[in-house]
Write a protein that holds these residues in place. Structure first.
Motif, PDB file in Angstrom:
ATOM      1  N   PHE A 481     -60.884  78.274 -53.359  1.00 25.61           N
ATOM      2  CA  PHE A 481     -59.628  78.950 -53.047  1.00 25.61           C
ATOM      3  C   PHE A 481     -58.921  79.203 -54.376  1.00 25.61           C
ATOM      4  N   ARG A 482     -58.928  80.459 -54.800  1.00 24.06           N
ATOM      5  CA  ARG A 482     -58.318  80.797 -56.086  1.00 24.06           C
ATOM      6  C   ARG A 482     -57.074  81.655 -55.917  1.00 24.06           C
ATOM      7  N   GLY A 483     -57.080  82.499 -54.889  1.00 29.01           N
ATOM      8  CA  GLY A 483     -55.926  83.346 -54.648  1.00 29.01           C
ATOM      9  C   GLY A 483     -55.813  84.479 -55.643  1.00 29.01           C
ATOM     10  N   PRO A 484     -54.745  85.284 -55.534  1.00 27.76           N
ATOM     11  CA  PRO A 484     -54.551  86.415 -56.449  1.00 27.76           C
ATOM     12  C   PRO A 484     -54.422  85.934 -57.896  1.00 27.76           C
ATOM     13  N   ARG A 491     -61.674  73.582 -54.983  1.00 29.58           N
ATOM     14  CA  ARG A 491     -63.082  73.617 -54.585  1.00 29.58           C
ATOM     15  C   ARG A 491     -63.284  72.935 -53.223  1.00 29.58           C
ATOM     16  N   ALA A 492     -63.979  73.623 -52.328  1.00 26.27           N
ATOM     17  CA  ALA A 492     -64.381  73.053 -51.031  1.00 26.27           C
ATOM     18  C   ALA A 492     -65.897  72.956 -51.037  1.00 26.27           C
ATOM     19  N   HIS A 513     -58.305  85.935 -49.718  1.00 27.33           N
ATOM     20  CA  HIS A 513     -59.723  85.734 -49.439  1.00 27.33           C
ATOM     21  C   HIS A 513     -60.132  86.382 -48.114  1.00 27.33           C
ATOM     22  N   ARG A 514     -59.187  86.398 -47.168  1.00 20.88           N
ATOM     23  CA  ARG A 514     -59.504  87.030 -45.885  1.00 20.88           C
ATOM     24  C   ARG A 514     -59.740  88.526 -46.061  1.00 20.88           C
ATOM     25  N   ARG A 515     -58.851  89.198 -46.807  1.00 23.53           N
ATOM     26  CA  ARG A 515     -59.017  90.644 -47.017  1.00 23.53           C
ATOM     27  C   ARG A 515     -60.300  90.964 -47.766  1.00 23.53           C
ATOM     28  N   ALA A 516     -60.754  90.035 -48.610  1.00 21.75           N
ATOM     29  CA  ALA A 516     -61.998  90.233 -49.362  1.00 21.75           C
ATOM     30  C   ALA A 516     -63.233  89.865 -48.532  1.00 21.75           C
TER      31      ALA A 516
END
Length: 571
Positions: A481-484, A491-492, A513-516
């Protein structure tokens, strides 16, 4: 022969205005001459049926009183399988002048509009009774007693398997028993609601429709139903068409080099069998299927399988059996199979069960070097899956029994060519399969072999669920999860951490991440869960969902698959 029996309703189906015409009786006699059984399933009580249709000996069993009574015409023995009607209930109906009123061994019957009075009495007395309707008739029976209940008891007496039975009817009370059969047919005069759900919609009404159906069964057997009804789904070809193995067409050969996934595909096919209530038997020379779910394993690495124990289990309804000969030497295993197969074939011919037989390492037990193969194999070897590394080593009789050939791995095209050469047939054109595809060739078709994306077994996914749910995935395949603008770097390394972090990240990061479409990509490419990936992709693409709702749905999808309690299984 795939369909072994016909179960038919009486009034409105076999009979018209209560009577069966001579042409229908003649068609029934021809049907019986084909070696199949006839079962009558009726709402009438037995004395009334014997009065209007004295030729009952044509039936192997009669289910009367809408499922409450079993009658064997050959011996005139009857067995009531439901409790009698409560005397206070019958008396209360008589006190209220309900008429007409017929009282059988278990059934109480009248006509509309008396159902309101009947229901009122049931409620007043606090009775566990049900009302069943049939074109104006009102039938009262103990809870759970219907035509499907009675048919199940009749099939148990006859030692017949429900998937190998065709059912035909016309009205509301036929729905339950038709759904229990392997094929549901509706005569032309059937109610629309029944006809809409039938596998076969007949063009003729009443007895003529039943005669039409019997002729179809004798002529076409299993081809009267669509492939998806009894067939095993192999996967989807490149044109998006589902590919099925139909049990009545012949046997199946799964071939490929070691380690390419033959047993994985076979395991997935057993899961499709379970979904369709089909029973199976696995001949397992090397103990590769001892952990197969929904099956009982006979024999292991130290103890040889008992043939008597295996056959006793197979004669038990709903028993799937793995017969392991791992404890025997390779030279001894073919002899065990040679003794077992004729008994399996006889059991299948009379009962329909086991519906599928899987033979692993088929080149050992059905090898060309064996001199008694012709005596071991049945004349028509149906619904048998042979699994081998060396198709060219199989006896010609086994090769000729195969109607479907599935080859796997990098050498799939060469393996198919080896089969065709050994079987003495022309090799089809075959596209090079991709990593997750198998080559599928149907011998009765004139077309080329097809590349098919094969199904995956759920139970293997379940075995590996803990790895993905709680294990340690490498840094290169973990989710981040890095975000904009890479503001975060969380890290997961497994699904549980993914869910924990997902619950806490801000909406902007989640939506980035959802939009990507990164969630579904990770589920598909790393977790290797196509179902989760598909559901995730649908959630990602749904523009109506905000961050909170989309996050809630994706986490729920993960929870259902990886944190819900494991399903129990036999064996």
């Amino acid at each position: 022969m795939y369909f072994l029996a016909l179960a038919t309703d009486y009034d409105g189906t076999l009979a018209h205005h209560g009577l069966v015409d001579a042409a229908t009786v003649e068609a029934m006699e021809a049907f019986k001459a084909s070696g199949r059984r006839l079962i009558l399933v009726t709402g009438r009580d037995l004395p009334d049926l014997l009065r209007v249709f004295p030729q009952v000996r044509i039936f192997d069993r009669i289910v009367a009183e809408n499922g409450a009574l079993i009658y064997e015409p050959a011996t005139e023995q009857e067995r009531c399988i439901a409790p009698p009607p409560p005397p206070e209930f019958v008396q209360a109906l008589r006190d209220r002048n309900v008429s007409p009123l017929a009282v059988g061994r278990s059934i109480v019957a009248t006509w509309e509009p008396n159902e309101a009075t009947v229901l009122e009495v049931i409620r007043e007395l606090g009775l566990e009774l049900q009302i069943i309707f049939n074109k104006g008739a009102v039938m009262v029976l103990p809870a759970g007693v219907n035509k499907a209940f009675g048919l199940a008891a009749a099939l148990q007496e006859l030692d017949l398997s429900a998937p190998n039975v065709v059912g035909v009817g016309d009205a509301e009370n036929d729905h339950a028993f038709l759904q229990a059969c392997g094929c549901a047919a509706a005569v032309a005069n059937a109610l629309p609601a029944l006809s809409d759900e039938a596998d076969v919609r007949l063009t003729r009404d009443h007895g003529a429709g039943v005669a039409e159906l019997m002729e179809m069964i004798v002529r076409e057997d299993g081809d009267i139903v669509a492939p998806r009804r009894h067939g095993l789904l192999v996967g989807t070809d490149r044109a998006g068409r589902e590919v099925y193995l139909q049990p009545h067409r012949g046997s199946v050969l799964i071939a490929g080099t070691s380690g390419v996934g033959k047993s994985t595909l076979a395991t997935a096919l057993t899961e499709r069998m379970i979904e369709k209530s089909l029973e199976f038997c696995v001949f397992d020379p090397e103990g590769d299927y001892h952990q197969l779910e929904n099956a009982v394993c006979v024999g292991d690495a130290k103890t040889a399988a008992s043939e008597d124990e295996a056959l006793a289990l197979l004669r038990t309804h709903s028993a799937n059996v793995v017969i392991s000969t791992q404890a025997l030497s390779p030279a001894e295993r073919p002899e065990v199979f040679a003794k077992l197969l004729p008994q399996l074939s006889a059991l299948r011919a009379s009962t329909g069960r086991p519906h599928w037989v899987l033979v692993d390492e088929a080149h050992h037990v059905l090898g060309a070097a064996r001199d008694n193969i012709a005596q071991v194999l049945p004349e028509k070897m149906l619904a048998t899956i042979m699994i081998t590394v060396h198709p060219e080593a199989l006896a010609i009789e086994a090769l000729n029994a195969a109607r479907y050939v599935l080859t796997m791995g990098e050498g799939a095209a060469q393996t198919l060519l080896n089969f065709c050469r050994s079987a003495g047939i022309a090799a089809p054109d075959a596209p090079p399969p991709e990593e997750d595809e198998v080559l599928f060739f149907e011998l009765d078709s004139d077309g080329p072999a097809r590349a098919v994306k094969a199904i995956k077994p759920k139970q293997l996914r379940d075995r590996h669920a803990r790895k993905y749910a709680e294990g340690e995935l490498g840094e290169d395949i973990s989710f981040y999860f890095r975000g904009p603008a890479n503001k975060l770097n969380l890290r997961a390394q497994n699904l549980m951490l993914f869910a924990q972090i997902a619950e806490g990240v801000d909406a902007e990061t989640w939506e980035h991440h959802r939009r990507a479409r990164e969630y579904s990509a990770w589920f598909r490419d790393v977790i290797k869960d196509d179902e989760l990936a598909r559901e995730g992709a649908e959630i990602e693409a749904d523009v109506r969902l905000d961050a909170d709702e989309s996050r809630k749905r994706i986490l729920a999808a993960i929870s259902r698959r990886y944190t819900a309690p494991a399903r129990g299984h036999r064996g």
